[in-house]
Write a protein that holds these residues in place. Sequence first.
Motif, PDB file in Angstrom:
ATOM      1  N   GLU B 172       7.147  -8.080 -10.170  1.00 35.48           N
ATOM      2  CA  GLU B 172       7.631  -6.799  -9.646  1.00 35.48           C
ATOM      3  C   GLU B 172       7.736  -5.753 -10.758  1.00 35.48           C
ATOM      4  OE1 GLU B 172      11.365  -7.255  -7.684  1.00 35.48           O
ATOM      5  OE2 GLU B 172      11.371  -5.135  -7.109  1.00 35.48           O
ATOM      6  N   LEU B 197       0.383  -5.171  -5.224  1.00 33.98           N
ATOM      7  CA  LEU B 197       1.539  -4.967  -4.334  1.00 33.98           C
ATOM      8  C   LEU B 197       1.453  -5.875  -3.110  1.00 33.98           C
ATOM      9  CD1 LEU B 197       1.957  -1.087  -4.329  1.00 33.98           C
ATOM     10  CD2 LEU B 197       3.684  -2.750  -4.973  1.00 33.98           C
ATOM     11  N   LEU B 200       3.362  -9.147  -3.384  1.00 34.73           N
ATOM     12  CA  LEU B 200       4.814  -9.177  -3.549  1.00 34.73           C
ATOM     13  C   LEU B 200       5.496  -9.607  -2.252  1.00 34.73           C
ATOM     14  CD1 LEU B 200       5.693  -5.902  -5.507  1.00 34.73           C
ATOM     15  CD2 LEU B 200       5.729  -8.241  -6.343  1.00 34.73           C
ATOM     16  N   ARG B 202       8.280  -9.116   0.741  1.00 34.54           N
ATOM     17  CA  ARG B 202       8.508  -7.879   1.492  1.00 34.54           C
ATOM     18  C   ARG B 202       9.626  -7.047   0.886  1.00 34.54           C
ATOM     19  NH1 ARG B 202       9.763  -8.619   7.451  1.00 34.54           N
ATOM     20  NH2 ARG B 202       7.988 -10.005   7.239  1.00 34.54           N
ATOM     21  N   GLU B 204      10.630  -7.010  -2.194  1.00 36.34           N
ATOM     22  CA  GLU B 204      10.219  -6.423  -3.467  1.00 36.34           C
ATOM     23  C   GLU B 204       9.343  -5.211  -3.217  1.00 36.34           C
ATOM     24  OE1 GLU B 204       8.248  -9.767  -5.181  1.00 36.34           O
ATOM     25  OE2 GLU B 204      10.060 -10.515  -6.141  1.00 36.34           O
ATOM     26  N   ARG B 205       8.454  -5.339  -2.219  1.00 31.30           N
ATOM     27  CA  ARG B 205       7.561  -4.221  -1.919  1.00 31.30           C
ATOM     28  C   ARG B 205       8.357  -3.030  -1.446  1.00 31.30           C
ATOM     29  NH1 ARG B 205       3.388  -7.009   0.124  1.00 31.30           N
ATOM     30  NH2 ARG B 205       4.398  -7.120   2.153  1.00 31.30           N
ATOM     31  N   TRP B 209       8.414   0.840  -2.922  1.00 30.29           N
ATOM     32  CA  TRP B 209       8.165   2.103  -2.231  1.00 30.29           C
ATOM     33  C   TRP B 209       9.365   3.031  -2.302  1.00 30.29           C
ATOM     34  CZ3 TRP B 209       3.419   2.686  -2.153  1.00 30.29           C
ATOM     35  CH2 TRP B 209       2.523   1.705  -1.702  1.00 30.29           C
TER      36      TRP B 209
END
Lengths: 329, 280
Positions: B172, B197, B200, B202, B204-205, B209
């Motif tokens: 990350e 991305l 990663l 969910r 972390e994503r 964002w």
Amino acid sequence: MNAPRIALRSFSRAQLTSKSSLLGARIPYRCLSCSTRLAQTHQFSAQNGADGARTTHFGFETISEDSKDDRVGAVFSSVAASYDTMNDFMSLYIHRLWKDHFVRSLNPGINPLTSSSSEPQGMNILDIAGGTGDIAFRLLDHATTIHNDQTTRVTVADINPDMLAEGRKRSLETPYASTGRLNFIETNAEKLDAIPSDSVDLYTVAFGIRNFTHKDTAIREAFRVLKPGGIFACLEFSKVQNQLFDAVYKRWSFSAIPLIGQIVAGDRDSYQYLVESIEKFPSQTEFRDMIRDAGFVIPGEGPDGEGYGWENLSGGIAAIHKGMKPIGA
Amino acid sequence: MGGPLTHSTLRSVSTSQAHRPFSVLNRPPPNYPGHVPLTSIERLALAIGSAIGSIRDPHRGDLIAALAEATAKPYFITRLRNAMLLDPTGRRILKDRPRITSQTLNLEKLRQLPEGSVGRTYVKWLDREGVTPDTRSAVRYIDDEEEAYVMQRYRECHDFYHALTSLPIVREGEIALKAFEFANTALPMTGLSLAALATLKRGERKRFWEVYGPWAWENGSRSKEVINVYWEERLEDSVEDVRRELGIEAPPDLREIRRREREERRKAKEREKAAKGAIV
């Protein structure tokens, strides 16, 4: 293209240092891995320069003879684990067919039911530069399966311990691992001290001899260890006959193969060396003459042409060379 | 993105090493040790192959390096080099050509520097990851040797960027740092690696964002060029000072956030187990 690379390198370094006066004195750009390699070659040439160092080729590079074994060793230690993957990529899996054909055409093995009981059972085969065991396993499989021969044995000799280790590992998955029919020894093909003279029925070397520093010495050692009537067989890359095919093949070799080496194995330089060493290897007829000069009898009929001691595979990308030690010798 | 860069500056400063068409059987001599001149087709194949290879095996640092070199020309690495030429410290770096290796940096001395200093933080990241500065591959596929140095410098400074932004070396953190580098250096590889991305989790994503992506974009594009920091001279300065000079604000402590999340997850699991045990 054939100019020694060291000359080219020193030319470009001269360019660098002349430009440097503009920006003030600066250390010439040098990547870490290259500076160790440069230091190695410089060290060798400084040591042997005075007594007129004997040089040989390492791909397109010219290096001292003493360092060739180490340089080749470094290449094969580096590629040992991914050797087969790389061969598959480079030859588009065709290398398997070449090796199958090589072994089949040699037809190793003596059927115990059809041979007379007075003859010694089984062949003694020596596979040189056979580290990972490709040819050795095929030889044993052929003898065992086709001729029902349980006594033919193969000694795998290689100068590189990493390749031998890989071969030993793979032998564990064959039925021959603890039968005493498969033997791995670490030795230099130019000096087979562990092998007595006149003791080998079949001497094979596949894709190894182009890496030797002295091919003629290795061929003479082969002559020494073979029994009279024994066969010398060599599978090696050679010259492509057809010009159009050769143009495509050369571009594939010098462009795609080092690139694949970089992406798959993370080692562009070893594969660059491999394709350059293929380019440097003598042609079919030249190599056949080297075999004949060592004293071997060349099978087939003269005059020059395919069939007289050599056989092309895939249009000349690889070739099989054979010779026999004369009975009277 | 970086300082003012007019069209005329670019034209006058860019090298005249025009792209010479050559064949793979007739390569021009190398411009520096290890240099391999590639044709356009080879460069394209290397870009595609190394992109696929590095997605399949993110541990292949050499493939990410190859991707960076294959996609840096035309324009991007030249722009970065010109950004260095426009800055006095950048010019000094180009003149001195310092290299970051375990020989040039005395790692033992760095370990003894005070907490919060650039050198100490840098060595802490190295030790945590168990790597040395020598693990970076050498640049081979960039034709101009000064641009090759700029790429090498960027590669060797990556660990310093970790120290600067205090982003941890987990996936990350690496992606957030790549986003920052993309906003700051504009090298295509940094943008392309944001494809990771997709790998990663969910949560972390979502964090990317919402928090780190915007942070990376704003700070990377607003701040000064990090390539122009002469790290060897700033080892004893505090990380805070360097950040203030460059105009970067520290992102939320990702290590702390992840640790807290792990703690909460662990506590939730224990509560569940206890509840199950109680029912039985």
